[in-house]
Every structure is written in structure tokens, then in C-alpha cells.
Scaffold this motif. Sequence first.
Motif, mmCIF file in Angstrom:
data_model
loop_
_atom_site.group_PDB
_atom_site.id
_atom_site.type_symbol
_atom_site.label_atom_id
_atom_site.label_comp_id
_atom_site.label_asym_id
_atom_site.label_seq_id
_atom_site.Cartn_x
_atom_site.Cartn_y
_atom_site.Cartn_z
ATOM 1 N N GLY A 432 0.754 -1.365 -0.186
ATOM 2 C CA GLY A 432 -0.129 0.075 -0.174
ATOM 3 C C GLY A 432 1.160 1.340 0.292
ATOM 4 N N ARG A 433 2.225 1.158 0.050
ATOM 5 C CA ARG A 433 3.256 2.152 -0.316
ATOM 6 C C ARG A 433 2.271 3.805 -1.340
ATOM 7 N NH1 ARG A 433 3.997 0.487 3.025
ATOM 8 N NH2 ARG A 433 6.570 -0.746 3.958
ATOM 9 N N VAL A 434 2.754 4.779 -1.716
ATOM 10 C CA VAL A 434 1.997 5.541 -2.450
ATOM 11 C C VAL A 434 2.630 5.055 -4.068
ATOM 12 C CG1 VAL A 434 2.902 7.906 -3.367
ATOM 13 C CG2 VAL A 434 3.062 7.407 -1.039
ATOM 14 N N ASP A 435 1.500 5.650 -4.485
ATOM 15 C CA ASP A 435 1.276 5.588 -5.979
ATOM 16 C C ASP A 435 2.396 5.653 -6.890
ATOM 17 O OD1 ASP A 435 0.296 4.092 -8.191
ATOM 18 O OD2 ASP A 435 -1.792 5.758 -8.805
ATOM 19 N N SER A 436 3.639 5.502 -6.536
ATOM 20 C CA SER A 436 4.971 6.088 -7.509
ATOM 21 C C SER A 436 4.619 5.236 -8.757
ATOM 22 C CB SER A 436 5.645 5.714 -6.846
ATOM 23 O OG SER A 436 5.783 7.588 -5.589
ATOM 24 N N ARG A 437 5.642 5.770 -10.388
ATOM 25 C CA ARG A 437 5.861 4.735 -10.678
ATOM 26 C C ARG A 437 7.258 4.851 -11.127
ATOM 27 N NH1 ARG A 437 5.217 8.764 -14.777
ATOM 28 N NH2 ARG A 437 7.696 8.603 -15.337
ATOM 29 N N VAL A 438 8.239 3.128 -11.274
ATOM 30 C CA VAL A 438 8.997 2.727 -11.281
ATOM 31 C C VAL A 438 9.325 3.222 -13.004
ATOM 32 C CG1 VAL A 438 10.482 1.068 -11.067
ATOM 33 C CG2 VAL A 438 9.166 2.090 -9.294
ATOM 34 N N ASP A 439 10.532 3.565 -13.338
ATOM 35 C CA ASP A 439 11.189 4.282 -14.554
ATOM 36 C C ASP A 439 12.134 3.287 -14.709
ATOM 37 O OD1 ASP A 439 8.587 5.777 -15.143
ATOM 38 O OD2 ASP A 439 10.035 7.369 -15.005
ATOM 39 N N ILE A 440 12.486 2.480 -16.028
ATOM 40 C CA ILE A 440 13.428 1.578 -15.828
ATOM 41 C C ILE A 440 14.424 2.425 -17.399
ATOM 42 C CG2 ILE A 440 13.032 -0.458 -14.898
ATOM 43 C CD1 ILE A 440 12.686 -1.902 -16.885
ATOM 44 N N ASN A 441 16.131 2.030 -17.304
ATOM 45 C CA ASN A 441 16.868 2.142 -18.616
ATOM 46 C C ASN A 441 16.933 1.244 -19.752
ATOM 47 O OD1 ASN A 441 17.618 5.667 -17.895
ATOM 48 N ND2 ASN A 441 17.581 3.960 -15.785
ATOM 49 N N LEU A 442 15.919 1.650 -20.478
ATOM 50 C CA LEU A 442 16.425 0.471 -21.981
ATOM 51 C C LEU A 442 17.703 0.893 -22.609
ATOM 52 C CD1 LEU A 442 13.420 -0.899 -22.968
ATOM 53 C CD2 LEU A 442 14.542 -1.820 -21.154
#
Length: 605
Positions: A432-442
Motif C-alpha cells: 500500500g505504498r504511495v502510487d509512484s511509478r518505477v522507470d527502468i532504462n533500456l
Amino acid sequence: MFRRGTRRLLQWWKGQQEAAVERKARRTVPASTSEVELVRRRYHESEQRFRALLESLPRVAVQGYDRERRVIYWNEASVRLYGYSAEEAMGQLLEDLIIPEPMRQAVIDAHRAWVDEGQEIPAEELELRHRSGELVPVFSHHVMLGEHTDSPLMFCVDVDLSDQKRAHRDLAFATRFDRLTHLPNREAFETDLDELLDQCRRRGVGLVVLYLDIDHFVEINDALGYAQGDQLLIELTHRLRRQQRATDLMSRVSGDEFVMAFPGVAREQDVLRLVDKVRSAFRSPFALDGSERMVTASLGASVFPEHGMTARELIRNADVAKNRAKLDGRGSLQHFRQHFHDELVRQHRLVERLERAIVNRELHLHYQPQVSVVSGRIENLEALLRWTPLEGEPVSPAEFIPLAERSGLIHQLGDWVMEEACRQQAAWRAAGRVDSRVDINLSGRQVLAPDTLERLEACVARHGLRPQDIGIELTENVLIEADAGILERLRYLYHRGVRIAIDDFGTGYSSLSYLKHFPVTALKIDRAFVRDAPEQPEDRAIMEATIFIGHRLGLEVVAEGVETAEQLALLREMRCDLVQGYLFHPPMPAEDIDRLLVGPGVGHH
């Protein structure tokens, strides 16, 4: 097979003759006329069958010679092999007909020794003379009939070896020479160079090896086709040959790589003069596909004896120098330096360690927050790969990521990053953590490889995440190089809700046109512009223009490397959306991020 069969046939006929003579000698009473005729008829039929069998062997040339070596028999295969018809050959001397001049006396003596002394002529490979004067390679076998009589007959059974000899020549050429340019291949070049080095040692002179690699040759093959690429290689070979001395060596060692050796050269100015001669081959354009195209090449140089005592060492070190030259850009030259090789060895060992890093659990992700300029809240997290070996100091991503790109390990590392980022995001969601997006590098290699984007989508689904939970960051060069299939796949992800950011914006082959046509949702301003913007008007103008253009196109703008209050104030003034840097949060392990997301005053500086 033909040799064995013909020999048995001749031996059988010889045995039949001897048996007939023996039967006649044993008779104690005169035979009747009818019996004599029967014997003659049977002998004649046997002879006819023998001749028919000889004529039925199309690839075996058979000739018969009398005591004086004059032709008494000449089958059809002999006509094809030597060019004389049977009528032309009949009655001619063997030595005048098909024996080359240097062999004549030896053939006459060998025949006499068999007739007079019983010394058989051994079967062997010979080169006999065709009617045209050309030499014909054959395997020649000899049989003497009636050698104990006054009228011995010698039969020569010759098998044409032209096809085998041609195949051997072709094989010998293929093992020593390049099929396209007809230059010696690498193995032949090494052998020749070692011999040349022996001469240099005896004479006490130096030698230079130049390694040449055509810049971006793969682009010529891809754009114009392999036929045009081959034509370029052939034309370049002709040009380089015109620059060669008689004592110089040259080889095509791989697709677009040549190596040359110049004996008697050691001084720096002489090396530069040679390099200028080689470069002159590229000063005029090459005619390719109906148009003219300028081509360049990167060069590496090694010198004997300073940089190696053997051909293999000198070629390797020139290759190392060439690879270093390619990093400097088109048409560059590098002289071998020992630290180049030492660095190459170190990188090779580092790649070996990196291969084991996943198994040894030495890799992990750190996450750096992206903070809203307006509210100070943590909006997104960028996943950053870190490597901490079990033994030794951490290895910088700036060092091991390029190594992974060059070695191909980037695909394995990229899959691990996808899996770990999705696993961690799913854990945060479940907690239930804050609705943060995780971005990954390609990386570019990842995106251009088949199925990378499909594997990413499958990984997101496997962990029960939504498309908007994981974003991707690409450099602008990746979009420039992407083909229609990759762009279509990116558009599909875009419409599914995946956020796509251009990383390090403004540092590559920037083109504003792709912002209109490509599926982009965010721009990330490179830290180099952010760092100097407060003091450098040019950087400040670039940063302001990027934010303005991004907003007019409906894109989110993120500034990287924010470290000072002055930089933040300037970004607020320019209405940048998000900032990322040590002024707010450094990259942190997942457990630290976890505490940050649930702590008081989340997301505030």
C-alpha cells in the motif's frame, strides 16, 4: 575403382593367353582342323569381349604398344584425354605422341628394361602431353602381355586426374587466400610476416604493422546491399595495392578489416608517411550503387621490435590500437601503447566477473526519486543498476554498462533489471505504498533486439502490475535507429499507458521532428545543462527552450542532476515539472526508499 577393375581384366586376359599356350604345348598329337578353328574362334571372341570391355570404361584411357613402343590400340577415352584420334595415333611412337621432352629417354629406358630384363614400370602420377602441348595429370598403370615372347605388348591404363588436381588447387587457394579480394588470409599473412620478421632481424631493421578497419561498413551493407559492399572491398584492395612496395605484405583478415606490414620502417616520421600513403586510398570517393560515397577508415599501428617479436603479437597490438582509434571517431589513428593492452585485459576479466555477478547475487537496484518542483512530493522512481562484487570495491555503472553493451551481456542484465524492478514495485503495491511509478532504462542494444519490449510487457503482467506502474527511459539515439517494427511496438505500449521518457535529452543526434512522430511522454534534461545553467547563458537557454518545447507538445519535463538551490530556483522559474538529484535524494536501496515512502513529510526536501 577403374584402376583395380582394369588391372584385373588385363591380368585375366593375360592368364587366358598363357593357359592357351600351355594347353597347346601339352598336346602330344596334332589337333584336327575343326579343333584348331574352335580354339581360334574362342580366342577371337575373347579378344573382342576384352576390347568391348575396355571401350566401355569411359574415364579410363587405355593404349597398347608393341615391342618398339608403337601404338596398336587407342580407346575412345584416350582420344578425349590426349586429343589424338585412334587413326592419328596408330603406329606412332609412344615418346613422340604423349611423352614430354624431358621424360622421353627415361620412358624409352624403362620400357627396354621391362622387355629385356623383366623390370616392371611402377604405377605413378605423371604429367603427359596433350596434342595441344598442354600437360595432362594422370595416374598411369602399366601391364606387359607376352613379355616372355618375341612380341611383347605393353598396355598403359591412364586415369585423368585433372578434376582432382583442380580441386586440390582450389583447396590450396581457399586455405591461403581470401575469395573476394584474392589477398592472403590471416593465417597465410601471419606465416609470411614471421618469415619477413626473420629477415628484419638479420638485417637489423624495423617493421610497421598497420591495422585498417573501414568505418561504419555495416551501414553500407545494410543500406546498399552486400554486392555493393563487396565492390567497395575490391576497389579498396586495388587502391591499397598501388601504394605497396614489392616487399610489403597485405591481407584481408575479416569482413572490413585489412592488415599491412612495411619492412624497413621504424622512425615516427616514416610511420606517419606510410599512414598518409594508406589514407590516400580514401581521398577520392568510391562509386557505389550509381553514386559516389566518401569512405574513411580507423588505423592502428604497431612497430617491431618495440611492440612485439612475432607476427601474432604485432597484429594483435595493431588491432588493439585500431580499436582505440575507433573510439576517437572516423578516420582516426592510434599507435599502440602498452596501457591499451593492459586496459583491454582488465576489461576482459571484468566481463568474466560480470557474467558471474547475477549468479553470485552481486547486482542490485537503487532507486532515485523524481520530485515535483511545485509540491515537493515524490512522483516517480528511477531504477538504477548497481554492482557490488563479493570481493573488492563497487564497480561504477559508467564502466560496466558499456562493457555489457559491447559484450552482449546487456540482454541478460536488462532481463534481470526488468524482473527485479517489477518484483519490487509489486511488493510496494502490495504494502500500500504511495502510487509512484518505477522507470527502468533500456539500452539501444536491448531495444533493437527482438522481443525485448514483449518480454517487458510479459514481466509487468506476470507480477500483476498495470502498464502505468512501470515506465521506460530511452536515449534519443535509440529512437533515431529504431525501425518501423520497434516504433510500432513502442506506440502500442504508449497507448496501453506505459510512460516513455527520452533520457539525456540534447546530448545525442537531436532532432525535434521525432518529438512529433514518436510515442514520447517525457523529456529528461541532461545534468550537463542543469549543472552550468546558473552561470552559462547558453546552457540556460537550452534548458529553457527544452522545457518550453516539451510543454507545448504536452510532455512532462524532468531535470536530472539537481544539486544546488540555485539550480532548483532556476528550474522553478522555468516551470520544470520534476527534478531529480542529490539536492533531494541520492539513489537508495529499496529498503531506504521503503522508509522514505512511509515516513513523515514524504517527498519534501
